[in-house]
Design a protein around this motif. Structure first.
Motif, PDB file in Angstrom:
ATOM      1  N   UNK A 239       0.819  -1.211   0.000  1.00 23.27           N
ATOM      2  CA  UNK A 239       0.000   0.000   0.000  1.00 23.27           C
ATOM      3  C   UNK A 239       0.858   1.268   0.000  1.00 23.27           C
ATOM      4  N   UNK A 240       2.154   1.112  -0.231  1.00 19.20           N
ATOM      5  CA  UNK A 240       3.070   2.242  -0.285  1.00 19.20           C
ATOM      6  C   UNK A 240       3.648   2.392  -1.685  1.00 19.20           C
ATOM      7  N   UNK A 241       4.067   3.619  -2.035  1.00 17.32           N
ATOM      8  CA  UNK A 241       4.779   3.799  -3.317  1.00 17.32           C
ATOM      9  C   UNK A 241       6.131   3.083  -3.289  1.00 17.32           C
ATOM     10  N   UNK A 242       6.518   2.516  -4.411  1.00 16.46           N
ATOM     11  CA  UNK A 242       7.810   1.852  -4.538  1.00 16.46           C
ATOM     12  C   UNK A 242       8.433   2.255  -5.872  1.00 16.46           C
ATOM     13  N   UNK A 243       9.695   1.905  -6.016  1.00 17.12           N
ATOM     14  CA  UNK A 243      10.378   2.102  -7.302  1.00 17.12           C
ATOM     15  C   UNK A 243      11.044   0.809  -7.695  1.00 17.12           C
ATOM     16  N   UNK A 244      10.898   0.418  -8.947  1.00 13.19           N
ATOM     17  CA  UNK A 244      11.492  -0.814  -9.451  1.00 13.19           C
ATOM     18  C   UNK A 244      12.807  -0.518 -10.172  1.00 13.19           C
ATOM     19  N   UNK A 245      13.559  -1.562 -10.440  1.00 15.26           N
ATOM     20  CA  UNK A 245      14.842  -1.409 -11.125  1.00 15.26           C
ATOM     21  C   UNK A 245      14.654  -0.891 -12.545  1.00 15.26           C
ATOM     22  N   UNK A 246      13.666  -1.434 -13.254  1.00 16.20           N
ATOM     23  CA  UNK A 246      13.447  -1.009 -14.640  1.00 16.20           C
ATOM     24  C   UNK A 246      13.020   0.451 -14.699  1.00 16.20           C
ATOM     25  N   UNK A 247      12.140   0.867 -13.796  1.00 14.26           N
ATOM     26  CA  UNK A 247      11.695   2.257 -13.793  1.00 14.26           C
ATOM     27  C   UNK A 247      12.845   3.203 -13.464  1.00 14.26           C
TER      28      UNK A 247
END
Length: 296
Positions: A239-247
């Motif tokens: 339910x939290x914002x995350x960042x991925x490796x590809x992004x």
């Protein structure tokens, strides 16, 4: 006039050349990727990169910690698989075993069309429709969360899982079905005790390809996950914002100075992503061989 043997040798030579060229291109990509990645470790240790908890590539005290990006990618991918695998396999069983032939012929083209929709369209749909819905329904500060990304990736992986699983189920010999029914088994017993085990090799390949599609997706995740480089908790991190490796690579590569530590760090992130994908492919291949041997 060429003889039959000379034609066959010519075809073999062309196929050998194409195969060799493919392997060579892949090898050159690996060299290009890992060469720039290794330059990062002149300034940052490998351990700090792999276990670092902060990704601050532009601050005064630069920190290139992979952990928030890696965990964000794994969290979103895990959520998408939990969503798409049961639904995809159930849909494949219905289309192959339970649906009327006219209904199956009606559903298959729509599934194939879904597979051809560009990822940016999925991302736009998620941003405009799903993000506000999730924010309002779950009463969240923002709808751009790992859960939103998981749902969108699950939808994108569904066509791959359904199509390959349906092909695997349909390829099970009819004699196995008929033999099971002749022994008194019901249709449902035949499905989960005979057909599913016999097609498990293809189904496992479908799941692995779905995972590969999910972990390598970029545009959709850039638009719906919030792109916050923080370490997510579990399960609250959904339910939290995350960042991925590809992004991260897509967002930062266009503005980073070439040859800088930040530049090499992005290549290192790409190398980790390449290794993960390679491991997934190895696992998929071993699973296929294992269950193919058992069925045989």
């Amino acid at each position: 006039m060429f003889s039959k043997n000379s034609k066959e040798k010519g075809i073999e030579s062309v196929l050998f050349f194409i195969s060799t060229l493919t392997v060579l291109i892949l090898f050159l990509i690996c060299i290009f990727l890992f060469r720039d990645s290794l330059l990062l470790f002149k300034e940052t240790s490998l351990l700090d990169f792999l276990t670092g908890k902060f990704w601050y590539p532009t601050s005064v005290n630069k920190q290139f910690g992979l952990l928030p990006l890696l965990l964000g990618s794994l969290l979103v991918t895990a959520g998408s698989i939990l969503f798409s695998v049961p639904l995809g396999i159930a849909s494949a069983i219905y289309i192959s075993e339970l649906a009327h032939p006219k209904v199956a012929d009606f559903l298959k083209p729509f599934i194939e069309i879904l597979a051809g929709i560009p990822s940016v369209v999925f991302g736009f749909f998620g941003l405009v429709v799903l993000v506000p819905f999730m924010q309002k329904t779950l009463n969240l500060p923002t709808g751009q969360t790992a859960l939103t990304g998981s749902i969108m990736l699950g939808i994108m992986a569904l066509p791959t899982i359904i199509t390959i699983s349906e092909d695997a189920i349909s390829s099970v010999p009819s004699t196995l079905r008929q033999g099971s029914l002749a022994l008194g088994a019901t249709q449902w017993q035949t499905i989960y005790k005979v057909i599913i085990p016999a097609s498990l090799s293809g189904i496992s390949a479908a799941v692995m390809l779905g995972i590969g599609r999910a972990i390598g997706e970029t545009m959709t995740l850039m638009m719906v996950t919030g792109n916050a480089a923080i370490i997510p908790s579990f399960p609250g991190g959904f339910f939290d914002p995350v960042r991925t490796m590809t992004a991260t690579i897509a967002l930062e590569m266009g503005e980073v100075p070439q040859g800088s530590a930040h530049f090499h760090a992005l290549f290192a992130v790409g190398s980790v992503l390449f290794i993960i994908t390679f491991i997934i492919n190895l696992i998929a291949d071993s699973i296929k061989k294992k269950y193919r041997f058992k069925v045989g």
